[in-house]
Design a protein around this motif. Structure first.
Motif, mmCIF file in Angstrom:
data_model
loop_
_atom_site.group_PDB
_atom_site.id
_atom_site.type_symbol
_atom_site.label_atom_id
_atom_site.label_comp_id
_atom_site.label_asym_id
_atom_site.label_seq_id
_atom_site.Cartn_x
_atom_site.Cartn_y
_atom_site.Cartn_z
ATOM 1 N N ASP A 159 -3.635 3.424 14.600
ATOM 2 C CA ASP A 159 -3.322 4.674 13.912
ATOM 3 C C ASP A 159 -2.012 5.266 14.416
ATOM 4 O OD1 ASP A 159 -3.937 6.082 16.257
ATOM 5 O OD2 ASP A 159 -5.671 7.086 15.431
ATOM 6 N N PHE A 160 -1.471 6.153 13.588
ATOM 7 C CA PHE A 160 -0.198 6.824 13.846
ATOM 8 C C PHE A 160 -0.439 8.320 13.702
ATOM 9 C CE2 PHE A 160 0.661 2.659 12.122
ATOM 10 C CZ PHE A 160 1.660 2.163 12.949
ATOM 11 N N ALA A 161 -0.254 9.067 14.786
ATOM 12 C CA ALA A 161 -0.491 10.510 14.776
ATOM 13 C C ALA A 161 0.777 11.257 14.377
ATOM 14 C CB ALA A 161 -0.951 10.970 16.155
ATOM 15 N N LEU A 220 7.128 6.774 14.044
ATOM 16 C CA LEU A 220 5.921 6.973 14.844
ATOM 17 C C LEU A 220 5.537 5.700 15.575
ATOM 18 C CD1 LEU A 220 3.786 8.731 12.080
ATOM 19 C CD2 LEU A 220 5.075 9.848 13.903
ATOM 20 N N THR A 221 5.047 5.864 16.782
ATOM 21 C CA THR A 221 4.502 4.754 17.552
ATOM 22 C C THR A 221 3.005 4.713 17.323
ATOM 23 O OG1 THR A 221 6.223 4.996 19.221
ATOM 24 C CG2 THR A 221 4.231 3.803 19.881
ATOM 25 N N GLY A 222 2.486 3.526 17.053
ATOM 26 C CA GLY A 222 1.062 3.366 16.786
ATOM 27 C C GLY A 222 0.242 3.290 18.055
ATOM 28 N N SER A 223 -1.025 3.669 17.919
ATOM 29 C CA SER A 223 -2.003 3.554 18.998
ATOM 30 C C SER A 223 -3.110 2.619 18.543
ATOM 31 C CB SER A 223 -2.612 4.919 19.331
ATOM 32 O OG SER A 223 -1.636 5.813 19.771
ATOM 33 N N LEU A 224 -3.501 1.717 19.418
ATOM 34 C CA LEU A 224 -4.603 0.818 19.074
ATOM 35 C C LEU A 224 -5.917 1.589 19.102
ATOM 36 C CD1 LEU A 224 -3.763 -2.414 21.104
ATOM 37 C CD2 LEU A 224 -3.304 -1.946 18.697
ATOM 38 N N ILE A 225 -6.652 1.535 18.004
ATOM 39 C CA ILE A 225 -7.995 2.105 17.986
ATOM 40 C C ILE A 225 -8.928 1.059 18.569
ATOM 41 C CG2 ILE A 225 -9.869 2.985 16.548
ATOM 42 C CD1 ILE A 225 -7.704 3.829 14.514
ATOM 43 N N THR A 226 -8.909 -0.126 17.979
ATOM 44 C CA THR A 226 -9.609 -1.296 18.513
ATOM 45 C C THR A 226 -8.727 -2.504 18.229
ATOM 46 O OG1 THR A 226 -10.868 -1.481 16.450
ATOM 47 C CG2 THR A 226 -11.999 -0.451 18.302
ATOM 48 N N GLY A 227 -8.072 -2.989 19.257
ATOM 49 C CA GLY A 227 -7.156 -4.114 19.101
ATOM 50 C C GLY A 227 -7.820 -5.361 18.570
ATOM 51 N N GLU A 228 -9.049 -5.613 19.011
ATOM 52 C CA GLU A 228 -9.745 -6.832 18.604
ATOM 53 C C GLU A 228 -10.014 -6.860 17.103
ATOM 54 O OE1 GLU A 228 -11.090 -4.699 20.947
ATOM 55 O OE2 GLU A 228 -10.298 -5.747 22.685
ATOM 56 N N ILE A 279 -2.611 8.483 10.408
ATOM 57 C CA ILE A 279 -2.519 7.434 9.397
ATOM 58 C C ILE A 279 -3.110 6.188 10.039
ATOM 59 C CG2 ILE A 279 -0.935 5.977 8.077
ATOM 60 C CD1 ILE A 279 1.063 8.404 8.296
ATOM 61 N N GLU A 280 -4.164 5.663 9.459
ATOM 62 C CA GLU A 280 -4.833 4.496 10.041
ATOM 63 C C GLU A 280 -4.575 3.266 9.183
ATOM 64 O OE1 GLU A 280 -9.316 2.924 11.025
ATOM 65 O OE2 GLU A 280 -8.930 5.066 11.220
ATOM 66 N N ILE A 281 -4.272 2.155 9.850
ATOM 67 C CA ILE A 281 -4.085 0.894 9.135
ATOM 68 C C ILE A 281 -4.996 -0.170 9.744
ATOM 69 C CG2 ILE A 281 -1.698 1.426 8.527
ATOM 70 C CD1 ILE A 281 -0.849 -0.702 10.648
ATOM 71 N N LEU A 282 -5.266 -1.175 8.946
ATOM 72 C CA LEU A 282 -6.027 -2.335 9.391
ATOM 73 C C LEU A 282 -5.121 -3.546 9.232
ATOM 74 C CD1 LEU A 282 -8.692 -3.670 10.281
ATOM 75 C CD2 LEU A 282 -9.293 -3.831 7.857
ATOM 76 N N VAL A 283 -4.853 -4.220 10.336
ATOM 77 C CA VAL A 283 -3.984 -5.396 10.320
ATOM 78 C C VAL A 283 -4.871 -6.614 10.056
ATOM 79 C CG1 VAL A 283 -2.270 -6.741 11.584
ATOM 80 C CG2 VAL A 283 -2.472 -4.273 11.997
ATOM 81 N N THR A 284 -4.511 -7.367 9.009
ATOM 82 C CA THR A 284 -5.314 -8.523 8.633
ATOM 83 C C THR A 284 -4.442 -9.767 8.489
ATOM 84 O OG1 THR A 284 -5.058 -8.070 6.274
ATOM 85 C CG2 THR A 284 -6.986 -7.103 7.369
ATOM 86 N N SER A 285 -5.106 -10.891 8.536
ATOM 87 C CA SER A 285 -4.483 -12.171 8.241
ATOM 88 C C SER A 285 -5.486 -12.944 7.393
ATOM 89 C CB SER A 285 -4.163 -12.927 9.530
ATOM 90 O OG SER A 285 -3.629 -14.192 9.242
ATOM 91 N N GLU A 286 -5.062 -13.341 6.205
ATOM 92 C CA GLU A 286 -5.945 -14.026 5.264
ATOM 93 C C GLU A 286 -7.211 -13.216 5.010
ATOM 94 O OE1 GLU A 286 -6.473 -18.110 6.427
ATOM 95 O OE2 GLU A 286 -4.318 -18.401 6.686
ATOM 96 N N ASP A 287 -7.021 -11.901 4.840
ATOM 97 C CA ASP A 287 -8.088 -10.943 4.528
ATOM 98 C C ASP A 287 -9.117 -10.745 5.644
ATOM 99 O OD1 ASP A 287 -7.015 -10.293 2.026
ATOM 100 O OD2 ASP A 287 -8.047 -11.972 1.078
ATOM 101 N N THR A 319 0.826 -1.201 0.000
ATOM 102 C CA THR A 319 0.000 0.000 0.000
ATOM 103 C C THR A 319 0.862 1.252 0.000
ATOM 104 O OG1 THR A 319 -1.694 -1.171 1.260
ATOM 105 C CG2 THR A 319 -1.813 1.222 1.241
ATOM 106 N N ILE A 320 0.739 2.054 -1.048
ATOM 107 C CA ILE A 320 1.416 3.341 -1.097
ATOM 108 C C ILE A 320 0.626 4.315 -0.231
ATOM 109 C CG2 ILE A 320 2.051 5.299 -2.560
ATOM 110 C CD1 ILE A 320 2.392 3.281 -4.862
ATOM 111 N N ILE A 321 1.322 5.051 0.631
ATOM 112 C CA ILE A 321 0.689 6.087 1.439
ATOM 113 C C ILE A 321 0.992 7.422 0.781
ATOM 114 C CG2 ILE A 321 0.645 7.272 3.668
ATOM 115 C CD1 ILE A 321 1.444 4.597 4.962
ATOM 116 N N THR A 322 -0.055 8.183 0.467
ATOM 117 C CA THR A 322 0.101 9.521 -0.100
ATOM 118 C C THR A 322 -0.569 10.512 0.840
ATOM 119 O OG1 THR A 322 0.080 8.642 -2.350
ATOM 120 C CG2 THR A 322 -0.349 11.000 -2.094
#
Length: 110
Positions: free
Chosen positions: A65-67, A52-60, A14-22, A2-5
């Motif tokens: 996100d990264f401020a 940047l250190t990330g913060s959990l929005i919802t760990g589950e 900057i918000e990311i979603l961590v996935t495994s097998e979609d 994923t390119i971040i622009t």
């Protein structure tokens, strides 16, 4: 990958979603670091543009996100980034890596 622009000066997280097998991965108890560097394969961290250190929005549900501060967002050009996740056992996994691009904005100050 994923390119971040981003627009120069934008400080919304900057918000990311961590996935495994979609599917969202439960990342409760994990820590995250996003690093941006001018080199695709740096040998030292002295040229890092930001780290940047990330913060959990919802760990589950894998949302992190990264401020950015005003100073961290004040860049232009093409860089590279990666995101590392450290689990509760201290094991590190690079979960994202690609280009990070800051483009010029129009508005300079409010």
């Amino acid at each position: 990958m994923t390119i971040i622009t981003r627009k120069r000066g934008d400080t919304y997280p900057i918000e990311i979603l961590v996935t495994s097998e979609d599917l969202p991965l439960d990342v409760s108890g994990c820590t995250f670091k996003l690093t941006v560097d001018p080199s695709k394969a740096p040998t030292v961290d002295t040229n890092n543009v930001i780290a940047l250190t990330g913060s959990l929005i919802t760990g589950e549900t894998g949302r992190v996100d990264f401020a950015l501060t005003d100073e961290q967002a004040d860049h232009l050009g093409k860089y590279y980034y990666d995101v590392q996740m450290t689990d509760g056992d201290g094991k590190i996994r690079t979960i994202m890596a690609d280009k990070f691009v800051w483009v010029q904005d129009i508005t300079k100050a409010l």
